[in-house]
Structures are given as structure tokens and as C-alpha cells.
Design a protein around this motif. Sequence first.
Motif, PDB file in Angstrom:
ATOM      1  N   ARG A 281       0.828  -1.202   0.000  1.00  0.00           N
ATOM      2  CA  ARG A 281       0.000   0.000   0.000  1.00  0.00           C
ATOM      3  C   ARG A 281       0.866   1.256   0.000  1.00  0.00           C
ATOM      4  NH1 ARG A 281      -4.054   1.050  -2.180  1.00  0.00           N
ATOM      5  NH2 ARG A 281      -2.713   2.682  -2.965  1.00  0.00           N
ATOM      6  N   HIS A 282       1.870   1.271   0.868  1.00  0.00           N
ATOM      7  CA  HIS A 282       2.731   2.458   0.965  1.00  0.00           C
ATOM      8  C   HIS A 282       3.540   2.647  -0.315  1.00  0.00           C
ATOM      9  CE1 HIS A 282       1.381   2.752   4.998  1.00  0.00           C
ATOM     10  NE2 HIS A 282       2.148   1.782   5.491  1.00  0.00           N
ATOM     11  N   GLN A 283       3.999   1.556  -0.918  1.00  0.00           N
ATOM     12  CA  GLN A 283       4.755   1.656  -2.169  1.00  0.00           C
ATOM     13  C   GLN A 283       3.872   2.200  -3.288  1.00  0.00           C
ATOM     14  OE1 GLN A 283       6.000  -2.435  -2.315  1.00  0.00           O
ATOM     15  NE2 GLN A 283       8.060  -1.987  -1.504  1.00  0.00           N
ATOM     16  N   ALA A 284       2.602   1.753  -3.325  1.00  0.00           N
ATOM     17  CA  ALA A 284       1.689   2.253  -4.360  1.00  0.00           C
ATOM     18  C   ALA A 284       1.396   3.731  -4.156  1.00  0.00           C
ATOM     19  CB  ALA A 284       0.395   1.443  -4.340  1.00  0.00           C
ATOM     20  N   ASP A 285       1.180   4.137  -2.904  1.00  0.00           N
ATOM     21  CA  ASP A 285       0.902   5.545  -2.623  1.00  0.00           C
ATOM     22  C   ASP A 285       2.091   6.430  -2.999  1.00  0.00           C
ATOM     23  OD1 ASP A 285      -1.630   4.972  -1.741  1.00  0.00           O
ATOM     24  OD2 ASP A 285      -1.107   4.944   0.391  1.00  0.00           O
ATOM     25  N   ALA A 286       3.322   5.852  -2.919  1.00  0.00           N
ATOM     26  CA  ALA A 286       4.532   6.611  -3.281  1.00  0.00           C
ATOM     27  C   ALA A 286       4.791   6.588  -4.786  1.00  0.00           C
ATOM     28  CB  ALA A 286       5.738   6.044  -2.532  1.00  0.00           C
ATOM     29  N   GLY A 287       3.978   5.830  -5.540  1.00  0.00           N
ATOM     30  CA  GLY A 287       4.157   5.745  -6.986  1.00  0.00           C
ATOM     31  C   GLY A 287       5.233   4.770  -7.414  1.00  0.00           C
TER      32      GLY A 287
ATOM     33  N   LEU B  74      -8.145  -5.752  -0.942  1.00  0.00           N
ATOM     34  CA  LEU B  74      -7.250  -4.596  -0.953  1.00  0.00           C
ATOM     35  C   LEU B  74      -6.028  -4.851  -1.829  1.00  0.00           C
ATOM     36  CD1 LEU B  74      -7.416  -3.574   2.824  1.00  0.00           C
ATOM     37  CD2 LEU B  74      -8.468  -2.389   0.889  1.00  0.00           C
ATOM     38  N   LEU B  75      -5.530  -6.063  -1.788  1.00  0.00           N
ATOM     39  CA  LEU B  75      -4.362  -6.395  -2.621  1.00  0.00           C
ATOM     40  C   LEU B  75      -4.717  -6.364  -4.100  1.00  0.00           C
ATOM     41  CD1 LEU B  75      -2.818  -9.246  -0.446  1.00  0.00           C
ATOM     42  CD2 LEU B  75      -1.804  -7.008  -0.908  1.00  0.00           C
ATOM     43  N   LEU B  76      -5.934  -6.810  -4.450  1.00  0.00           N
ATOM     44  CA  LEU B  76      -6.368  -6.722  -5.842  1.00  0.00           C
ATOM     45  C   LEU B  76      -6.419  -5.261  -6.295  1.00  0.00           C
ATOM     46  CD1 LEU B  76      -9.277  -9.346  -5.944  1.00  0.00           C
ATOM     47  CD2 LEU B  76      -7.058  -9.525  -7.106  1.00  0.00           C
ATOM     48  N   ILE B  77      -6.900  -4.392  -5.420  1.00  0.00           N
ATOM     49  CA  ILE B  77      -6.977  -2.969  -5.750  1.00  0.00           C
ATOM     50  C   ILE B  77      -5.582  -2.393  -5.946  1.00  0.00           C
ATOM     51  CG2 ILE B  77      -7.659  -0.704  -4.862  1.00  0.00           C
ATOM     52  CD1 ILE B  77     -10.019  -2.086  -3.472  1.00  0.00           C
ATOM     53  N   ILE B  78      -4.649  -2.759  -5.022  1.00  0.00           N
ATOM     54  CA  ILE B  78      -3.271  -2.262  -5.141  1.00  0.00           C
ATOM     55  C   ILE B  78      -2.650  -2.729  -6.459  1.00  0.00           C
ATOM     56  CG2 ILE B  78      -0.944  -2.409  -4.161  1.00  0.00           C
ATOM     57  CD1 ILE B  78      -2.337  -2.649  -1.377  1.00  0.00           C
TER      58      ILE B  78
ATOM     59  N   ASP C   6      -5.051  -5.047 -18.015  1.00  0.00           N
ATOM     60  CA  ASP C   6      -4.803  -5.900 -16.847  1.00  0.00           C
ATOM     61  C   ASP C   6      -5.220  -5.190 -15.554  1.00  0.00           C
ATOM     62  OD1 ASP C   6      -3.811  -7.846 -18.495  1.00  0.00           O
ATOM     63  OD2 ASP C   6      -1.700  -7.317 -18.187  1.00  0.00           O
ATOM     64  N   GLY C   7      -4.983  -3.882 -15.485  1.00  0.00           N
ATOM     65  CA  GLY C   7      -5.370  -3.136 -14.289  1.00  0.00           C
ATOM     66  C   GLY C   7      -6.873  -3.138 -14.097  1.00  0.00           C
ATOM     67  N   ALA C   8      -7.619  -2.953 -15.228  1.00  0.00           N
ATOM     68  CA  ALA C   8      -9.072  -2.966 -15.132  1.00  0.00           C
ATOM     69  C   ALA C   8      -9.573  -4.335 -14.698  1.00  0.00           C
ATOM     70  CB  ALA C   8      -9.676  -2.590 -16.485  1.00  0.00           C
ATOM     71  N   THR C   9      -8.901  -5.404 -15.148  1.00  0.00           N
ATOM     72  CA  THR C   9      -9.304  -6.763 -14.756  1.00  0.00           C
ATOM     73  C   THR C   9      -9.173  -6.957 -13.248  1.00  0.00           C
ATOM     74  OG1 THR C   9      -8.628  -7.647 -16.903  1.00  0.00           O
ATOM     75  CG2 THR C   9      -8.823  -9.222 -15.072  1.00  0.00           C
ATOM     76  N   GLN C  10      -8.052  -6.490 -12.694  1.00  0.00           N
ATOM     77  CA  GLN C  10      -7.857  -6.619 -11.241  1.00  0.00           C
ATOM     78  C   GLN C  10      -8.917  -5.829 -10.466  1.00  0.00           C
ATOM     79  OE1 GLN C  10      -5.425  -8.556  -9.661  1.00  0.00           O
ATOM     80  NE2 GLN C  10      -5.158  -9.313 -11.756  1.00  0.00           N
ATOM     81  N   LEU C  11      -9.250  -4.660 -10.940  1.00  0.00           N
ATOM     82  CA  LEU C  11     -10.263  -3.846 -10.263  1.00  0.00           C
ATOM     83  C   LEU C  11     -11.649  -4.463 -10.394  1.00  0.00           C
ATOM     84  CD1 LEU C  11      -9.060  -0.263 -11.207  1.00  0.00           C
ATOM     85  CD2 LEU C  11      -8.879  -1.380  -8.990  1.00  0.00           C
TER      86      LEU C  11
ATOM     87  N   ARG D 180     -11.309   2.691  -1.250  1.00  0.00           N
ATOM     88  CA  ARG D 180     -10.108   2.403  -2.044  1.00  0.00           C
ATOM     89  C   ARG D 180     -10.486   2.015  -3.480  1.00  0.00           C
ATOM     90  NH1 ARG D 180      -5.590   3.012   0.315  1.00  0.00           N
ATOM     91  NH2 ARG D 180      -5.214   2.675   2.529  1.00  0.00           N
ATOM     92  N   TYR D 181     -11.556   1.235  -3.605  1.00  0.00           N
ATOM     93  CA  TYR D 181     -11.999   0.848  -4.949  1.00  0.00           C
ATOM     94  C   TYR D 181     -12.421   2.083  -5.742  1.00  0.00           C
ATOM     95  CZ  TYR D 181     -14.865  -1.011  -8.709  1.00  0.00           C
ATOM     96  OH  TYR D 181     -15.401  -1.283  -9.928  1.00  0.00           O
ATOM     97  N   ASP D 182     -13.174   2.970  -5.099  1.00  0.00           N
ATOM     98  CA  ASP D 182     -13.650   4.162  -5.792  1.00  0.00           C
ATOM     99  C   ASP D 182     -12.483   5.062  -6.207  1.00  0.00           C
ATOM    100  OD1 ASP D 182     -16.224   3.277  -5.457  1.00  0.00           O
ATOM    101  OD2 ASP D 182     -16.585   4.458  -3.645  1.00  0.00           O
ATOM    102  N   THR D 183     -11.455   5.141  -5.362  1.00  0.00           N
ATOM    103  CA  THR D 183     -10.271   5.945  -5.697  1.00  0.00           C
ATOM    104  C   THR D 183      -9.562   5.364  -6.915  1.00  0.00           C
ATOM    105  OG1 THR D 183      -9.988   6.573  -3.390  1.00  0.00           O
ATOM    106  CG2 THR D 183      -8.075   6.816  -4.823  1.00  0.00           C
ATOM    107  N   ALA D 184      -9.393   4.022  -6.881  1.00  0.00           N
ATOM    108  CA  ALA D 184      -8.721   3.370  -8.012  1.00  0.00           C
ATOM    109  C   ALA D 184      -9.529   3.547  -9.298  1.00  0.00           C
ATOM    110  CB  ALA D 184      -8.525   1.888  -7.706  1.00  0.00           C
ATOM    111  N   LEU D 185     -10.843   3.470  -9.199  1.00  0.00           N
ATOM    112  CA  LEU D 185     -11.701   3.627 -10.368  1.00  0.00           C
ATOM    113  C   LEU D 185     -11.575   5.042 -10.930  1.00  0.00           C
ATOM    114  CD1 LEU D 185     -13.799   2.157 -12.112  1.00  0.00           C
ATOM    115  CD2 LEU D 185     -15.577   3.083 -10.620  1.00  0.00           C
ATOM    116  N   ALA D 186     -11.457   6.011 -10.024  1.00  0.00           N
ATOM    117  CA  ALA D 186     -11.278   7.396 -10.478  1.00  0.00           C
ATOM    118  C   ALA D 186      -9.971   7.548 -11.247  1.00  0.00           C
ATOM    119  CB  ALA D 186     -11.306   8.340  -9.276  1.00  0.00           C
ATOM    120  N   ARG D 187      -8.907   6.872 -10.756  1.00  0.00           N
ATOM    121  CA  ARG D 187      -7.616   6.923 -11.464  1.00  0.00           C
ATOM    122  C   ARG D 187      -7.749   6.309 -12.856  1.00  0.00           C
ATOM    123  NH1 ARG D 187      -3.567   4.918  -6.592  1.00  0.00           N
ATOM    124  NH2 ARG D 187      -3.615   6.863  -5.393  1.00  0.00           N
TER     125      ARG D 187
END
Length: 730
Positions: free
Chosen positions: A645-651, A679-683, A696-701, A718-725
Motif C-alpha cells: 500500500r505504501h509503495q503504491a501511494d509513493a508511486g 485490498l491487494l487486488l486494488i493495489i 490488466d489493471g481494469a481486470t484486477q479492479l 479504495r476501490y472508488d479511488t482506483a476507479l477514479a484513477r
Amino acid sequence: MTSTTPADYSFGTLLCALRHRAGLSQEDLAHAAGVSVRTLSYLEQGRSRGPQRRTVQALAKALGLDAAGARGLEEAASAGRPRTTRTTVATAPDVPAPALTSEPTVNASAPDLLPRAPRGFHGRAAELAALTRATAGDAPVCLVVGPAGVGKTALVLHWAHHDPAGLTDGRLYADLRGFSDTGEPATVEVLRGFLAALGVAAERIPHAETASAAMFRSLAANRQLLVVLDNARDADQVRPLLPGGDRCVTVVTSRHRLAALIVTDTARPVALDVLTPQDATALLARVLGTDRIDAEPAAALRLAKLCGGLPLALRVAAARLAGRPGWTLASMADELADETRRLGLLDLEDTGVRAALHLTLRQLPEPVRHLFAALGRHPGSHVDRYTAAALAATDPTTAETALEHLATAHLVTETAPGRWAMHDLMRLYARGLNAHPDTLKRVLDHYITTATATATVVAAAEPGSEDCFPLPPDFLAPAAVREFADRAAAVAWFTAERDNLTQAIAAANTARLHERTWRIVMTMWPLIVWRVRDGWAPLLQTALAAARADADHHGEARVLNVLGWVLTEEDRTPEALVHLEAAVALATRADDAFAEANALIVLALAQATLGDLDQAATSCERAADLARHIGDRRIERLATQHLARHQADAGHWHHALATATRAQDFGYCPGATDIPHILLLIIKGEALLGLGHHTDGATQLDLAALLRAASDAEVQARYDTALARLTTRV
């Protein structure tokens, strides 16, 4: 106005005809005339030999009769009254006849053993109505039951002096003294008093109880009698005194439920509880005067509350104030607020709450009295059979039997199936009795054991939960521990016991049982996790002080960790950081790898909140290494998940994708709501999107969305944030 009345009708027939002519039901006429429905029914059936004149006047007015019609109704009533000569009845002006204010009609020669009506009686409208309903029908037996001092005798005497209709052949009364220190009267002596009142010469009254009881039943068979049996101990004391025939009404009062009388004689119970605050203050006003109450309404309510709405306590408090006109109600309330003095202030000479409870308690078996005394040491408001067993150092089955005895005697109340509570004044009385010095320790250790068992069930379903801790050195194991079939049962127990656990913590802290104080707090971690914003910080600070007083570094580190997490969730991150850094250092010194790993994960959350994502990732890496070293795969998975999670938030998309994939390898149970897996699927979806792999990203979401339906708000956010991205980048 109706002016004609058939002159040759009996009163009952005439009354019924006039009611039908007016188009009124019995309920309508009874309400309009201020009499009970049963009174009206008895009058129409001819079961009363003639009502009093003021009752007839009220009926005539309610029926809309003119002067001639009212005179005819009065003449019919007069003809039915027991008297040797007829007198001319003068027409009297109409006057209102309010309900429950006039004496029922009784033959001039009929026996009347009732004590005087109680003075200052107020309220109890629902109970009076219930008593009237319970005494309807053929040969009814009514049970008025309730705790000592609740006003059972006053209620029955007030009702008996004002309500019964048709019972014109006499009113018999006996105080059976079932809870008196002067001893109970012999049944044969009570029967002798009844028989003498019914006109049996002394020499004709049998000496044997069975013969006297048979004579009483025979004499009562064709009469309309009210029999009041006050303060009965049990059903066996009552049965020989029940009248015969189907036209008598028997009312029994008792501090016990007398269930056997319900079984054998179809007795109808009327339970009497404490007064409402409004009725309690009205009772005070009856003694002290309305001016004094109106001058201090808030103090009057407080006084009523401190007396627990118990009429006996209220009357004693009022008597003290009546004898001290210079005292304010507020000053009396302040005196009663001191729990160490309250019962003493509610005793007056040989009358009071303590005396009444003493007489009730001494009737019970010793094991039941022992449990009652132990309940006085319980810090909470409710007990179940396991808690009661721990208090009394017995098993749950024995404890439940004793609780039933206490409930039968109205010393405890079953507020819900399997849960009992005590009135405040009874708890104070129990607290003054002798109990084993380890009673408090036993119930605290019961809570530690049961909450730990509950947390174990929760931990099986929630990875990353707090581990167990060593029990106190002088731990007193309960005879039995409740078992929980699943997480739902565990959650239900925590929800029901939250207040008791909080009060147990306060009691342990007051008693300086530090080793138990912090442990009970830490067993509550499932509640803290589920309701993190419920203001847990003060309770955790109490636990922290207790762990330090106990010189338990292991416990101190665990408490600091949970406190730090709660403060982070409350947006008090700088404070949290101080506690979490201390938790890590303390766990390191104590060589407690589990506590250190847990503290590092929570520390990482605080560091990330403050914007230091790289330091947060470093803390999670350390936590994962520690967990791997001690072989705790649950904590290792949690640390790895947070690291991703922290690595993803840091880009750091490559690192986040690899770490999340590694975390997934720790295992997933299809068909279960595994929040970490979602949560791991979202990350992973976020990381793949960040690397440009949109499909592939859309499949995981999408996979996360399918599992998201049964998850919590955090997962949805978290899902809604990822969907917005995803929407932005595509």
C-alpha cells in the motif's frame, strides 16, 4: 331528557333497560358515571343489593334522566338495599361521582376487617386497572407481587376501599406476616378470625385446621366476599385460606412470585414495579406539600431517582424532610448521593429499606444469600449465569438456580433472557453484606477469560488481530467459560458486555489491581477495531498507567501500540507517533518480536499519514522480517500488504506490484469475504494502471469489485479511488 322509568322493574333490570335506551355500552356508561365496568356489570346482574345514592345519582346523570326518571331509579335502588324499614328518599341534586373515590356498598351487618385506606396514595392507575381486570370472573385469585417496599399492601387496600363492586357480604383481611420478624400467624388462628367475623360462635369453630378451612369454604360458598391475604410467604400458606364458591374475590400480596398458586388455582399475577419519576415526586408532594416540591422541582426529581422510585424509600426521605422544615430538597439529595450513607438515611426507627430487605433475604437458602452478597461486588449493571458463577465461586447451573430464587423474591430482575439486574438500593444493601475478599478478582478474571476466548474466535476470522498475553500470576480460573460457536456469537457478547467491561476496568483500577486493569482493556481490541472512533483513548490511557504501575513492559508495549493506532484514526497523528515510537523501542528492549512487528506496522500508518511514505515502507519491511523470523505468517502477510500500500501511494509501481503479488501468495479462501485479498487486488490494479497496463489493471479492479459487495467502507473507498484513477488515465 328521558322522564319515564318502569316502576315494576328491579334496579338491575331497570338500569340495563335505560342503558340500552340511551344507546350506551357498559364501558360508555361506566366511564361517564365514574364507576368501573365490573361494578356496572354486577349492578345489572343483580349481584349487588343496591348501590349508594351518590352512585345512583351519577348513573342517572350519565343516562340523561330528568328529575322524575332519576327519582324512579333511586327508588328501585332503595328497594334493593338491606334495611328493616323503607324510608322516603328525597331527590338530591346531581353531583359528580369520580372513579375510585367512594366506598363500595357493603351490608351494614357484613364483616369488614380491612385496615384503613392508606393516606397519601397516588398514581398506579395502570396497576389499579390491572387489579380490577384480574379480579373479574368466577372465584378469581389475584396475586399482587413485587419487591419489598414497592407498595403492594397500599395498592390493594386503596383498591379494596374504592373499587370492588357486588362484594356486599363482607371484606376479610389477614396479614400472614410471611416476611416479618414477629413470626407468622397459625393458619387455624387466621381461620378462626374469619369464621368469627362471619358470625360463627366461638364454641362452634373447630380446633383442627382442616375442619376450620372446610367450614370457611362452606360459609363463603354462597356469599360475595373480598378476601385479602397480605404478605404471603408461599402458596402453601395461602391455599387453606381460599374461600369456596364462585362469587368471592381473593387478593394475595407477596414478595415472591408464588408460581405454584398460578398452577394450582389459576391465580392471575399483577406485578408491581417502582414508581415513575412523576409519580414519585407526586408522592413526595403528598407528604411535604406541593409548595415545597414546586420550589425545587429538579431537586425533587433527583431525590426520587436516588430513592430508586421505591415508595418505602420515598416515604422515609419525605418523613425526614417533614421533620426538618429548614432543610431543602437539594440538601437531602446531596446527603443521599453518598452511597456509603444512603441506606442509613433511608431507615427510620424500625422502618426502612434495610429492614425490609433483611426480612426478605433471611427467607432464602444460604447459597442464594451467598450469591446475593456476591452480586453486591459486581461492578457492572447486568449478570449472566457465567458472571454470577464467577462471583459466587460456583458453576453456572447452580448460579442460575440461585438467580431464579432471587428473581422469585424480587431481589433481582430478569431484564432479558439469561440476563439479570439489581435495583440500586438492593445493590447497596448487598454491598454491605459479607462476601469473600476475592470476589472482585474472580469476576475480573472471568471477564479476562471470556473476552480472551471471544477475541480468539474473532482472530480466526480477522488476520492481524492482537495476540494473547500471559494471565496474572494470581489468576483465579472460573469453573466454566462460555463457548462461542462463531464470529457472530462473539460480536454479540462484546456488544452486550461493553458497559460491564468498562465498569470492570474502573473497578479494577480503583482497587489498584493493575495487572487486571490493562489486561481487560486489551481483551477489548475487537470492539476497538470495529468502532475505532468511539473515544477509546481515555480507557487506553488508563490501561497504559496500569501497565506501567504493574511494571509489565510486555503489556505497556501492547497498550502503546493500540493507543497509537486509535490516535492516528482520530487524526491526532503527532501524538500517536510519540506512543508508537515508544512501543517499538519498548518491545525491542523486551525482545518481544511479535509486539515489535505489530507496533512497526501501526507506526508505518502514522508515518504515511504525515507524508513520510519511504519511512513507512521501511517500517513495514522491518515488521515483515521480524514476523518471518518468528514464523508468524499472519503478521508477515499483514506487514507485506501494508508495504504494498505504501509503495503504491509513493508511486513505486514495480515494487508495489511485486509486493502485492507476494502478499497474495500467503493464501486466499475463495467464497470468504477476505478484505486483505480485496485490498491487494486494488493495489495490483492501481500498480498496473500506473505502469500503463490498462487492460490488466481494469481486470484486477473488476475482480475487486465482485468481492467488494460484502466488504466495509474502507474497501469501497479504495476501490472508488482506483476507479477514479482509471477514468482519468484512460
